[in-house]
Design a protein around this motif. Structure first.
Motif, mmCIF file in Angstrom:
data_model
loop_
_atom_site.group_PDB
_atom_site.id
_atom_site.type_symbol
_atom_site.label_atom_id
_atom_site.label_comp_id
_atom_site.label_asym_id
_atom_site.label_seq_id
_atom_site.Cartn_x
_atom_site.Cartn_y
_atom_site.Cartn_z
ATOM 1 N N ILE A 86 0.818 -1.209 0.000
ATOM 2 C CA ILE A 86 0.000 0.000 0.000
ATOM 3 C C ILE A 86 0.854 1.262 0.000
ATOM 4 O O ILE A 86 0.425 2.321 -0.465
ATOM 5 C CB ILE A 86 -0.960 -0.003 1.215
ATOM 6 C CG1 ILE A 86 -2.133 0.967 0.981
ATOM 7 C CG2 ILE A 86 -0.238 0.355 2.496
ATOM 8 C CD1 ILE A 86 -3.086 0.526 -0.080
ATOM 9 N N THR A 245 -5.857 -8.653 2.907
ATOM 10 C CA THR A 245 -6.826 -7.686 2.383
ATOM 11 C C THR A 245 -7.353 -6.785 3.490
ATOM 12 O O THR A 245 -7.543 -5.577 3.295
ATOM 13 C CB THR A 245 -7.998 -8.420 1.714
ATOM 14 O OG1 THR A 245 -7.501 -9.205 0.638
ATOM 15 C CG2 THR A 245 -9.035 -7.441 1.188
ATOM 16 N N ALA A 252 -6.456 1.777 3.020
ATOM 17 C CA ALA A 252 -6.829 1.925 1.622
ATOM 18 C C ALA A 252 -7.373 3.318 1.348
ATOM 19 O O ALA A 252 -7.209 3.855 0.254
ATOM 20 C CB ALA A 252 -7.872 0.871 1.234
ATOM 21 N N SER A 255 -4.602 5.634 0.529
ATOM 22 C CA SER A 255 -4.022 5.388 -0.786
ATOM 23 C C SER A 255 -4.794 6.143 -1.857
ATOM 24 O O SER A 255 -4.294 6.396 -2.944
ATOM 25 C CB SER A 255 -4.034 3.886 -1.102
ATOM 26 O OG SER A 255 -5.351 3.414 -1.340
ATOM 27 N N ALA A 392 -12.077 -2.299 1.728
ATOM 28 C CA ALA A 392 -11.087 -2.206 0.661
ATOM 29 C C ALA A 392 -11.644 -2.492 -0.727
ATOM 30 O O ALA A 392 -11.013 -2.150 -1.724
ATOM 31 C CB ALA A 392 -9.936 -3.171 0.942
ATOM 32 N N GLY A 396 -9.715 0.003 -3.672
ATOM 33 C CA GLY A 396 -8.662 -0.489 -4.554
ATOM 34 C C GLY A 396 -8.844 -0.019 -5.990
ATOM 35 O O GLY A 396 -7.917 0.551 -6.588
ATOM 36 N N TRP A 472 -8.851 -6.419 -2.555
ATOM 37 C CA TRP A 472 -8.135 -5.186 -2.881
ATOM 38 C C TRP A 472 -7.147 -5.426 -4.004
ATOM 39 O O TRP A 472 -7.073 -4.636 -4.957
ATOM 40 C CB TRP A 472 -7.410 -4.635 -1.662
ATOM 41 C CG TRP A 472 -6.829 -3.274 -1.895
ATOM 42 C CD1 TRP A 472 -7.429 -2.072 -1.660
ATOM 43 C CD2 TRP A 472 -5.536 -2.984 -2.463
ATOM 44 N NE1 TRP A 472 -6.595 -1.041 -2.028
ATOM 45 C CE2 TRP A 472 -5.429 -1.572 -2.523
ATOM 46 C CE3 TRP A 472 -4.474 -3.761 -2.908
ATOM 47 C CZ2 TRP A 472 -4.286 -0.931 -3.013
ATOM 48 C CZ3 TRP A 472 -3.349 -3.129 -3.412
ATOM 49 C CH2 TRP A 472 -3.255 -1.732 -3.456
ATOM 50 N N PHE A 476 -7.566 -3.687 -7.532
ATOM 51 C CA PHE A 476 -6.575 -2.683 -7.919
ATOM 52 C C PHE A 476 -5.945 -3.005 -9.270
ATOM 53 O O PHE A 476 -5.939 -2.171 -10.183
ATOM 54 C CB PHE A 476 -5.490 -2.581 -6.844
ATOM 55 C CG PHE A 476 -4.436 -1.550 -7.137
ATOM 56 C CD1 PHE A 476 -4.621 -0.232 -6.780
ATOM 57 C CD2 PHE A 476 -3.258 -1.907 -7.789
ATOM 58 C CE1 PHE A 476 -3.656 0.729 -7.064
ATOM 59 C CE2 PHE A 476 -2.285 -0.964 -8.079
ATOM 60 C CZ PHE A 476 -2.490 0.365 -7.710
#
Length: 544
Positions: A86, A245, A252, A255, A392, A396, A472, A476
């Motif tokens: 992350i 996760t 998250a 991020s 998440a 993601g 996630w 992502f």
């Protein structure tokens, strides 16, 4: 009869080039941060992340992973791996804020479109409010222990709340007290809050290192250090993935919205790379403190207390209970503001820029948290991990779209001015970038069966729930791949520019120095929507 004036509900609108004829899409707090207000240096960012890391959730991750059948070795490995992963995404999206000095909701317009960005904004708003409620509940538990250390009979206060509600009267009182303590801090500007993070980054680590010392000095280690996993085979693998996760889900949100803080940076964008080695180290260390303290508590009290407040409540020394609980209260306060209320405030502000600024947005977030009954979420280790995994699933894909769009699709070339003008190059089709929406739906879809099952365990989705265990990572990478592919196959040619346009280019071109315009930029009321479409192009040509 006396005349009563209606309260002035609208917030201050900036007299800047970004806001010309554009009150629907910006206000003073959404405008790019001018040079004189960029006060966050390297020390501020390190203090911010130390402040964020030292919170009960970080402690609880390792312990709650142990509670579902893994060992302390796996739990620390999962935490280190999760934050190593992350940290790259946080650095990538944080760098965009350093370059363009705008918050996440504004930057999202480049990849999603003006109206399309609402998908990301609303998703993140809901999750930020959820996590604010969780941290407020953690803070309530610390207040209950603190009051109990001073007034022991408070802990045996008669409960007048039905047992099936998952909360007692004294905990509800503590929840209200901690919620009330947060309110003054919710009214502070981020430049002021950095001092709170610095204080927390000194006080809380000292207290927790002292707890670590107690753990090793008071026991010979305990059975937890010799523990073996109670699950094997495929169950072990899926537990590892779901725990990974869940840990990623904890941060998250940052991020996605690191730009909400990095926009105040006065140092080079390269400093964002410090997150990659720093975050795994600091978060794993805190998780280790949680493991050591939990192990010591098991030796002393015979039960595995993954909740640090349940552990501290067993201590005989009332002073020790009070000050240890105070450190956790300060930890919850700092992370709730830095990671949750400010995030929600920026999102709410972007949805209603004429009526909400950062301060008002945080107050709205604090009010909404009551509706989420966070005490239900924290009833068990399994429930806690399920919630974090669910957290998440949506973030993601959002993080992937923003990172891939800036660094790969547009090759670090955004136009800050256009991010504030709805008729600009980021208008796309009707204000929506269908490429981002499609990629988002594809990234989220595989996780929906597991997401539904986690919310209602009575719904059996069979093997369809498997992708949810690594939701996630799946979301992502699949979203990023789809977004880049669609953007290259069906490019939005108008969004590709030869040179990046930063807010400093705009401020310099309009003669604005330290927030004071010495040029002729006009005001928001002087330029209507009809002139906006042509106006932004003329200003862009002048800058380029």
């Amino acid at each position: 009869m006396p005349q009563f004036k209606r309260p002035h509900l609208k917030v201050e609108q900036p007299n800047s080039v970004f806001a010309q004829g554009n009150a629907r899409w910006t206000n003073k707090d959404l405008d790019p941060v001018p040079r004189h207000e960029r006060k966050w240096g390297v020390t501020s960012f390190l203090a911010y992340w130390i402040s964020d890391a030292f919170n009960a959730a970080t402690w609880q991750f390792a312990s709650s992973i142990i509670a579902i059948g893994l060992t302390w070795r796996e739990s620390l490995g999962i935490v280190a791996l999760a934050f190593f992963i992350i940290s790259f995404v946080i650095a990538l999206n944080g760098a965009i804020g350093v370059i363009h000095h705008s918050p996440f909701p504004v930057i999202a317009r480049a990849s999603w479109g003006f109206w399309g960005s609402y998908v990301a904004i609303i998703s993140r708003t809901i999750l930020s409010v959820f996590w604010f409620a969780i941290q407020t509940m953690n803070g309530a538990n610390t207040v209950r222990v603190m009051i109990g250390a001073i007034w022991p009979s408070f802990l045996t206060l008669k409960n007048t709340i039905p047992e099936d509600q998952g909360i007692t009267t004294n905990t509800m009182i503590s929840f209200f007290i901690f919620w009330l303590i947060q309110v003054p801090f919710l009214c502070m500007h981020p430049n002021t809050l950095r001092w709170l993070f610095m204080v927390k980054s000194v006080v809380v680590p000292c207290a927790w290192i002292a707890i670590l010392g107690w753990a090793f000095a008071s026991t010979d280690g305990g059975e937890m250090w010799n523990q073996k996993a109670t699950i094997t085979g495929s169950a072990y693998s899926w537990a590892f993935l779901s725990s990974l996760t869940a840990v990623i889900g904890n941060y998250a949100t940052l991020s996605v919205n690191q730009a909400d803080f990095s926009r105040y940076s006065r140092v080079s964008v390269k400093w964002q790379l410090i997150y990659v080695p720093f975050l795994p180290i600091i978060f794993t260390f805190i998780a280790f403190i949680g493991v050591a303290a939990t192990s010591a508590g098991t030796v002393h009290y015979g039960t595995v207390n993954w909740d640090p407040m349940a552990l501290i409540a067993n201590w005989e020394s009332r002073a020790a209970r009070f000050f240890a609980a105070f450190s956790f209260a300060l930890a919850a306060l700092g992370v709730n503001i830095s990671a949750n209320s400010l995030s929600a405030a920026n999102d709410l502000m972007a949805l209603f820029p004429q009526y909400l600024n950062i301060r008002r947005g945080q107050i709205v977030c604090a009010i909404l948290c009551w509706a989420l009954v966070p005490w239900k979420i924290l009833e068990s280790a399994g429930t806690f991990l399920n919630f974090m995994a669910a957290y998440a699933v949506f973030l993601g894909p959002i993080a992937a779209i923003m990172a891939s769009d800036f660094w790969i699709v547009h090759k670090r070339k955004y136009d800050t001015l256009a991010l504030y003008q709805p008729y600009s190059i980021y208008r796309y089709t009707g204000g929506v970038n269908w490429r981002a929406i499609t990629a988002f739906l594809i990234g989220v879809a595989p996780n929906l069966p597991g997401f539904i099952s986690s919310i209602n365990p009575k719904i059996d989705t069979g093997v369809g729930a498997r992708p949810y265990a690594f939701g996630w990572l799946l979301g992502f990478f699949s979203t990023g791949l789809v977004h880049v592919s669609l953007s290259l196959l069906f490019p939005a040619k108008e969004t590709f520019i030869a040179k990046s346009v930063t807010p400093d280019d705009i401020y310099d071109a309009n003669g604005e120095v330290d927030g004071v315009s010495i040029g002729n930029s006009g005001s928001g009321e002087e330029m209507g929507a009809s002139n906006e479409k042509a106006g932004w192009k003329a200003r862009l040509d002048r800058i380029l």
